[in-house]
Design a protein around this motif. Sequence first.
Motif, short mmCIF file in Angstrom:
data_model
loop_
_atom_site.label_atom_id
_atom_site.label_comp_id
_atom_site.label_asym_id
_atom_site.label_seq_id
_atom_site.Cartn_x
_atom_site.Cartn_y
_atom_site.Cartn_z
N MET A 273 -12.95 0.10 41.27
CA MET A 273 -13.77 0.48 40.14
C MET A 273 -13.39 -0.29 38.87
SD MET A 273 -15.50 4.15 39.56
CE MET A 273 -14.32 5.15 40.31
N PRO A 274 -12.09 -0.34 38.49
CA PRO A 274 -11.77 -1.08 37.26
C PRO A 274 -12.13 -2.57 37.36
CG PRO A 274 -9.78 -0.34 38.36
CD PRO A 274 -10.92 0.38 39.01
N THR A 275 -11.95 -3.20 38.54
CA THR A 275 -12.27 -4.62 38.61
C THR A 275 -13.78 -4.83 38.44
OG1 THR A 275 -12.26 -4.43 41.02
CG2 THR A 275 -10.34 -5.39 40.02
N MET A 276 -14.58 -3.94 39.03
CA MET A 276 -16.03 -4.07 38.88
C MET A 276 -16.43 -3.86 37.43
SD MET A 276 -18.08 -3.53 42.00
CE MET A 276 -18.72 -1.89 42.09
N LEU A 277 -15.87 -2.80 36.81
CA LEU A 277 -16.22 -2.52 35.41
C LEU A 277 -15.84 -3.69 34.53
CD1 LEU A 277 -15.23 1.22 35.02
CD2 LEU A 277 -17.51 0.22 34.95
N SER A 278 -14.66 -4.25 34.78
CA SER A 278 -14.21 -5.38 33.96
C SER A 278 -15.16 -6.55 34.13
CB SER A 278 -12.78 -5.77 34.36
OG SER A 278 -12.48 -7.05 33.92
N TYR A 279 -15.60 -6.78 35.37
CA TYR A 279 -16.52 -7.89 35.62
C TYR A 279 -17.82 -7.71 34.84
CZ TYR A 279 -19.37 -11.22 38.26
OH TYR A 279 -20.19 -12.24 38.63
N TYR A 280 -18.38 -6.49 34.91
CA TYR A 280 -19.64 -6.26 34.20
C TYR A 280 -19.44 -6.37 32.70
CZ TYR A 280 -21.57 -4.85 38.64
OH TYR A 280 -21.99 -4.86 39.94
N ALA A 281 -18.29 -5.85 32.21
CA ALA A 281 -18.02 -5.91 30.77
C ALA A 281 -17.95 -7.37 30.32
CB ALA A 281 -16.72 -5.17 30.45
N GLU A 282 -17.22 -8.20 31.08
CA GLU A 282 -17.07 -9.60 30.66
C GLU A 282 -18.39 -10.33 30.71
OE1 GLU A 282 -14.62 -10.31 29.11
OE2 GLU A 282 -13.35 -8.66 29.72
N GLN A 283 -19.20 -9.97 31.70
CA GLN A 283 -20.51 -10.61 31.82
C GLN A 283 -21.36 -10.30 30.58
OE1 GLN A 283 -22.45 -9.38 35.38
NE2 GLN A 283 -23.40 -11.36 35.71
N LYS A 284 -21.21 -9.06 30.07
CA LYS A 284 -21.97 -8.67 28.88
C LYS A 284 -21.40 -9.30 27.62
CE LYS A 284 -25.10 -5.33 29.92
NZ LYS A 284 -25.27 -5.91 31.24
N MET A 285 -20.05 -9.42 27.55
CA MET A 285 -19.42 -9.80 26.30
C MET A 285 -19.22 -11.30 26.16
SD MET A 285 -16.66 -6.75 26.02
CE MET A 285 -16.16 -7.07 24.35
N VAL A 286 -19.48 -12.06 27.19
CA VAL A 286 -19.23 -13.50 27.16
C VAL A 286 -20.12 -14.16 26.11
CG1 VAL A 286 -20.93 -14.04 28.92
CG2 VAL A 286 -18.97 -15.53 28.62
N LYS A 287 -19.59 -15.23 25.51
CA LYS A 287 -20.38 -15.97 24.51
C LYS A 287 -21.63 -16.50 25.18
CE LYS A 287 -17.07 -17.49 21.10
NZ LYS A 287 -15.83 -18.03 21.66
N PRO A 288 -22.77 -16.45 24.49
CA PRO A 288 -24.04 -16.83 25.13
C PRO A 288 -24.01 -18.22 25.76
CG PRO A 288 -24.42 -15.91 22.95
CD PRO A 288 -22.94 -15.97 23.12
N GLU A 289 -23.25 -19.15 25.17
CA GLU A 289 -23.29 -20.52 25.72
C GLU A 289 -22.61 -20.61 27.09
OE1 GLU A 289 -21.55 -19.82 22.80
OE2 GLU A 289 -19.91 -21.26 22.52
#
Lengths: 499, 165
Positions: A273-289
């Motif tokens: 669960m934490p690895t999945m959540l972290s993945y989704y969070a980073e996908q959302k928070m990554v710089k647009p470029e």
Amino acid sequence: MDSVAGLAMGFANALTPINLGWALLGCFLGTAIGVLPGIGPALTIALLLPVTFKVEATGAFILFCGVFYGAMYGGSTTSILLNTPGESGSIITALEGAKMARNGRAGPALVTAAVGSFVAGTVGTLGISFIGPIVVDLALKLGPAEYFSLMLLCFVTVSAVLGGSALRGLTSLGFGLMLGLVGIDLQTGQPRLTFGIPELLDGVNVVLVAVALFAVGETLHLAWRHVEGGQEVREVGRLWMSRSDWRRSIGPWLRGSLLGFPFGVLPAGGTEMPTMLSYYAEQKMVKPEFRHEFGTTGAIEGVAGPEAANNAAAAGILVPMLTLGLPTSATAAIMLSAFQSYGIQPGPMLFTQQPVLVWTLIASLYIANVMLVVLNLPLVGLWARILKIPTPQLYAGILVFATIGTYGISNSVTDLVLLYGIGIVAMFMRRFDFPTAPVVIGMILGPMAEQALRQALTISQGDWTTFLTRPISASILALAAVALVGPRLWGAFRRPAVA
Amino acid sequence: MNQPPIHEGTPRADLGVGLFVVLLGLATLYAAWAIPESPLYAQVGAKAIPYLVGVILVGLGIGLSVSAARGGWSHGLEEAMAAPPTNWRAIGLLGAGLIVQLALIDWLGFVIAATIQYVLVCAAFGSRRPLRDLFIGIVVTLGAYLAFSRLLGVNIGAGVLEGII
């Protein structure tokens, strides 16, 4: 004893040359075995358990800390270079890491995984040192009734909340509980579920079951669907992160660590669960470029975050294991059985009765963490070479070591029959998507829960309402009920809205 | 994307799993019934929890069977549906490797039994060079034996080759 004094004592003990040697050996062996494809930390520890036969308790547990962190690290190397995650926690790492490796960025992926593991290991170990004693203080107030309720909560969270299906998770747990019943009942001395076989009087060995589930079952399952043709190991390339890689990794490391640790501490078992959540969070928070790199060329954030979350959660799992004696992952269950084989029962009493052992163990977690980050990057070429062992020789070797480790327990062919028999069951469990971790947890926690139940009922003179009239016990049971029924109710309410 | 092949037999395979779990539960119940009554008084006797686990397993097995009767769950498993067909040659050779080990370990000792097992497992996974595997197998099993018996002091039993060294 407060944490700082405890740590000072622990470090003084762990920094002796011989104990440093154990830590180094543990890190090395843990990484070397953990890097083998399909072998996760639980199996690594189970296979390396015999190494401790000749070592006294403190040395053995220092060795284990190294093996534990080393196996975690080795698993991420395999995920990146071979795209075969050895355990559920590194599936996400494989997702982005293998894509980076395919695009010639294996080096940065390995570095960010290594440094991320270090950051997460540090956060996790600090958490153990400072939260552990607090949990112990609370735990000392708990009686057998509360312990029994806590164990029920563990059963529910590891089997019914995580994974694909509560029905299948609970069935795995039931299988584990059944295996745990085999042997002489401690309270009455009656043989149970031995089917007249004298070798079963001592019970079924947890290590045997873990090796059967993770090594024999995995090998059989692979052979079942085997197709000729090798897998490609990606080139390591240059082990170097650019300034931009560093900038992009620091945030995910810290967020992943802070996200992963609480998941490990709570009996919410597991690192998925934490690895999945972290993945989704980073996908959302990554710089647009950089967003287009996710799922295409591989984004470094998608390796750094989940890898940190995985390691921090794995460290967090040590908190309930050491302070309450409750294993919430297969790895922790194997470690607990290792403690038991030395006649040591983890739990709140361990902190008060054997403070030297506990704090030396925690100190050596810090040491193993530092050793790994220093050792692993220079040695990555060696680990990559281990990955090149061809499949036939690799699985033949795994089976030989699984066999000798099991045969060494009691020199009995009955044990080998059990090893291969449970291996066949595990092969079908893989095919029909039954999780294997609840088997190991049920097997080790089941007898403990039974004992707690009996003690609680002896204290209450047979009054079953004791579990509901004691407020802490009642609240834990309520939590377990919510965990069991809640997701289904939630789904039932949600469905009309979605449709 | 390839269309996954439609497996006609999946609900039936799932039903088999459900029934197996029911049988496991019944075996547990039988074993619980066979536990002798303890003369010692206990709030919860030696039989209570085994009965409970047996009942739980039977219940879960029925649940799985009902789920299988409604179409099962295997069709939702990507890995199982996309899997290549059963490799009988590999399973057969691997099974032979396990049986050889069980049959020979007490008689000829670990090193010989495990070396034969090693060669068979290599062949199961597609190795075409049995002589090379035999050589590697002897080195690996002998190494494992020496490490366990000499280095770790674990008794791995006596055998033909073990007696010589």
